[in-house]
Design an enzyme around this catalytic site. Sequence first.
Site, PDB file in Angstrom:
ATOM      1  CG  ASN A  10      -1.726   1.251   1.382  1.00  0.00           C
ATOM      2  OD1 ASN A  10      -1.745   2.082   0.475  1.00  0.00           O
ATOM      3  ND2 ASN A  10      -2.400   1.399   2.512  1.00  0.00           N
ATOM      4  CD1 TRP A  11       3.999   1.100  -2.450  1.00  0.00           C
ATOM      5  CD2 TRP A  11       4.022   1.974  -4.513  1.00  0.00           C
ATOM      6  NE1 TRP A  11       4.917   0.393  -3.188  1.00  0.00           N
ATOM      7  CE2 TRP A  11       4.954   0.907  -4.461  1.00  0.00           C
ATOM      8  CE3 TRP A  11       3.877   2.667  -5.711  1.00  0.00           C
ATOM      9  CZ2 TRP A  11       5.723   0.537  -5.566  1.00  0.00           C
ATOM     10  CZ3 TRP A  11       4.631   2.296  -6.808  1.00  0.00           C
ATOM     11  CH2 TRP A  11       5.555   1.236  -6.727  1.00  0.00           C
ATOM     12  CE  LYS A  12      -0.124   3.249   4.706  1.00  0.00           C
ATOM     13  NZ  LYS A  12       0.005   3.339   6.152  1.00  0.00           N
ATOM     14  CG  HIS A  97      -5.709   1.989   5.282  1.00  0.00           C
ATOM     15  ND1 HIS A  97      -5.251   2.926   6.186  1.00  0.00           N
ATOM     16  CD2 HIS A  97      -4.691   1.107   5.106  1.00  0.00           C
ATOM     17  CE1 HIS A  97      -4.006   2.615   6.521  1.00  0.00           C
ATOM     18  NE2 HIS A  97      -3.646   1.524   5.883  1.00  0.00           N
ATOM     19  CD  GLU A  99      -2.792   5.592   6.731  1.00  0.00           C
ATOM     20  OE1 GLU A  99      -2.767   5.613   5.487  1.00  0.00           O
ATOM     21  OE2 GLU A  99      -1.882   5.064   7.415  1.00  0.00           O
ATOM     22  CD  GLU A 169      -3.350  -2.316   7.290  1.00  0.00           C
ATOM     23  OE1 GLU A 169      -2.248  -2.557   6.803  1.00  0.00           O
ATOM     24  OE2 GLU A 169      -3.974  -1.264   7.070  1.00  0.00           O
ATOM     25  N   GLY A 175       2.760   2.268  10.779  1.00  0.00           N
ATOM     26  CA  GLY A 175       3.745   3.343  10.647  1.00  0.00           C
ATOM     27  C   GLY A 175       4.482   3.669  11.934  1.00  0.00           C
ATOM     28  CB  SER A 214       5.406  -1.948  12.014  1.00  0.00           C
ATOM     29  OG  SER A 214       5.053  -0.615  12.293  1.00  0.00           O
ATOM     30  N   GLY A 235       2.980  -0.979   4.246  1.00  0.00           N
ATOM     31  CA  GLY A 235       3.150   0.418   3.863  1.00  0.00           C
ATOM     32  C   GLY A 235       4.610   0.721   3.581  1.00  0.00           C
ATOM     33  N   GLY A 236       5.278   1.316   4.557  1.00  0.00           N
ATOM     34  CA  GLY A 236       6.641   1.820   4.385  1.00  0.00           C
ATOM     35  C   GLY A 236       7.613   0.880   3.691  1.00  0.00           C
TER      36      GLY A 236
HETATM   37  P1  13P Z   1       3.274   0.353   7.602  1.00  0.00           P
HETATM   38  O1  13P Z   1       3.726  -0.923   6.991  1.00  0.00           O
HETATM   39  O2  13P Z   1       4.037   1.549   7.126  1.00  0.00           O
HETATM   40  O3  13P Z   1       3.188   0.261   9.099  1.00  0.00           O
HETATM   41  O4  13P Z   1       1.761   0.625   7.081  1.00  0.00           O
HETATM   42  C1  13P Z   1       0.846  -0.402   7.179  1.00  0.00           C
HETATM   43  C2  13P Z   1      -0.354  -0.037   6.417  1.00  0.00           C
HETATM   44  O5  13P Z   1      -1.085   0.882   6.761  1.00  0.00           O
HETATM   45  C3  13P Z   1      -0.660  -0.819   5.198  1.00  0.00           C
HETATM   46  O6  13P Z   1      -1.938  -0.561   4.740  1.00  0.00           O
END
Ligand code: 13P
Length: 254
Positions: A10-12, A97, A99, A169, A175, A214, A235-236
């Site tokens: 998920n590149w956000k 998600h 967010e 999640e 994050g 994470s 994500g990251g």
């Molecule tokens: P991180 O891997 O950066 O913690 O993010 C997880 C995420 O929100 C994937 O959708």
Amino acid sequence: MKRKIHIVGNWKMNQTLASIKTFFTEFNETCAKYNNCNMWIAPQFIHIPYLQELARTRNLVKVGGQNCSHVNSGAFTGDVSAASLKDMGADFVIIGHSERRAFFQEKDEILNTKTINALNAGLKVIFCVGETLEEREADKTKAIIKGQIDKGLAKIPSNKIKDVIVAYEPVWAIGTGKNATPEQAQEVHKFIRGHINSTLKWNSDELIILYGGSVKPSNIDELLDCQDIDGALVGGASLVAADYDKLCASGNRK
Ligand code: 13P
């Protein structure tokens, strides 16, 4: 027998044309070896065609959206419909998600409408659930997840159940660098599978349940070793080709 592992990036709201090009220059070197692992990436909407051009040369990576509208067309300025995503060749969409829930006030009812619309448009849906730290500390994790599932995954047409993936999640792990331990994640994944089986009456043996929060090359193996964890929503670590590559290599070995 474990279900097939999915490693979803998920590149956000990250990446540029230049960084995407670099990513695939590096990743395409090795990813052909990982045919035992489903590799999916959700970039920003506007980058989808470019990603497809780079990723699909060898048809190895599936591309999807991070969100979609609750309706298919009309006067909804700024929104992107599931039908348009499908039309552009997307394979899946992430819905719910944390967010989106937190920053855009998306509630279970609208997430349910989005999910049904996206499934009817022919997309696979990664439906996200998870508790905040406060909720976990108040021992409400299962109650929160139960509510998110019962409302968000209500009324799914039976012929579409196979297109639903659930992602657990925990909000406190996103994050933060602090992932759920394999024991904590497995406990919730097992609960999700059981609850979906008993309440929604889906045969959840085949249901893919991803863990997100994470995930990194250093912790993915122990997470994927858990019986009910079928992959990761990342994500990251998915932004860096070398790390995404390692995550897919781990997924491919399981
Ligand atoms: P991180 O891997 O950066 O913690 O993010 C997880 C995420 O929100 C994937 O959708």
